[in-house]
Design a protein around this motif. Structure first.
Motif, PDB file in Angstrom:
ATOM      1  N   ASN A  13     -16.019  89.062 -44.280  1.00  0.00           N
ATOM      2  CA  ASN A  13     -15.103  88.717 -44.942  1.00  0.00           C
ATOM      3  C   ASN A  13     -13.530  89.909 -44.567  1.00  0.00           C
ATOM      4  O   ASN A  13     -12.673  89.959 -44.537  1.00  0.00           O
ATOM      5  N   TYR A  17     -10.596  90.935 -42.845  1.00  0.00           N
ATOM      6  CA  TYR A  17      -8.866  91.091 -42.557  1.00  0.00           C
ATOM      7  C   TYR A  17      -8.444  92.277 -41.746  1.00  0.00           C
ATOM      8  O   TYR A  17      -7.598  92.164 -41.572  1.00  0.00           O
ATOM      9  N   GLN A  20      -7.865  90.885 -38.232  1.00  0.00           N
ATOM     10  CA  GLN A  20      -6.397  89.933 -38.943  1.00  0.00           C
ATOM     11  C   GLN A  20      -5.261  90.962 -38.697  1.00  0.00           C
ATOM     12  O   GLN A  20      -4.881  90.704 -37.767  1.00  0.00           O
ATOM     13  N   GLY A  24      -5.919  91.210 -34.866  1.00  0.00           N
ATOM     14  CA  GLY A  24      -7.052  90.039 -34.061  1.00  0.00           C
ATOM     15  C   GLY A  24      -8.364  91.274 -33.906  1.00  0.00           C
ATOM     16  O   GLY A  24      -9.449  90.675 -33.316  1.00  0.00           O
ATOM     17  N   TYR A  90     -18.228  84.456 -36.868  1.00  0.00           N
ATOM     18  CA  TYR A  90     -17.032  85.155 -36.859  1.00  0.00           C
ATOM     19  C   TYR A  90     -16.507  86.614 -35.804  1.00  0.00           C
ATOM     20  O   TYR A  90     -15.350  87.027 -36.147  1.00  0.00           O
ATOM     21  N   LYS A 104     -10.369  83.135 -39.318  1.00  0.00           N
ATOM     22  CA  LYS A 104      -9.870  84.023 -40.604  1.00  0.00           C
ATOM     23  C   LYS A 104     -11.041  83.889 -41.667  1.00  0.00           C
ATOM     24  O   LYS A 104     -11.615  83.553 -41.652  1.00  0.00           O
TER      25      LYS A 104
END
Length: 182
Positions: A13, A17, A20, A24, A90, A104
């Motif tokens: 995660n 992050y 993102q 991307g 992911y 996300k």
């Protein structure tokens, strides 16, 4: 202390992050250096690393070992290749060194302070080229790893500007996390 599965979830995660925030996708060198600089900041300000990974001093700078293994598994390589199926929901590789987020991040895995330090690191480092990131990451912590090549959180915190009280706090926390209950 985190289990291996919990560590993987946090790292996944955190990487999502960063990706993102980079639009991307990004090359692994950029992503890893942004994370390294964010960890230095977070250690210095809050006394804890963002992710539970360990950094290894490699030729082109510090590399978070489990994050690196996760991305290597997508190429069918490394110690975590048998877990590749856990990471393909992911990430995908667009070439050997560029990773694209296909999910996300779950923000339950990042605190507000962690996200803030990552955002600051992205702002400061996203436009540095490969050589610029490499040179910047060859700091005092990187240049003084332990005998196994691991970079100390204490040294990272020093580079990040931690004062003596924070360094003592980090040292005590690390000792408490490694203490063996008799």
């Amino acid at each position: 202390m985190y289990s291996s599965e919990e560590k993987r979830e946090i790292i996944i995660n955190t990487l999502l992050y960063i990706l993102q925030k980079l639009g991307g996708s990004g090359d692994s060198h950029k992503v890893f250096k942004i994370l390294y600089f964010a960890d230095e900041k977070h250690l210095a300000k809050y006394g804890a690393a963002i992710n539970p990974d360990t950094y290894v001093a490699m030729n082109y700078g510090p590399v978070p070992s489990m994050a690196y293994e996760i991305l290597k598994s997508l190429r069918g390589e490394g110690f975590m290749v048998q877990l590749k199926h856990e990471f393909t929901p992911y990430f995908e590789l667009t070439n050997n060194h560029t990773v694209r987020a296909i999910a996300k991040p779950d923000m339950d895995y990042l605190s507000e302070s962690e996200a803030q330090c990552i955002d600051e690191s992205i702002k400061e480092n996203q436009y540095l080229g490969f050589k610029g990131r490499t040179d910047k990451s060859h700091d005092n912590a990187y240049n003084n790893p332990d005998d196994d090549g691991y970079i100390s959180f204490i040294k990272m915190a020093k580079v990040g500007g931690a004062n003596d009280a924070m360094l003592n706090y980090i040292n005590d926390s690390l000792e408490n996390n490694t203490a063996v209950v008799q």
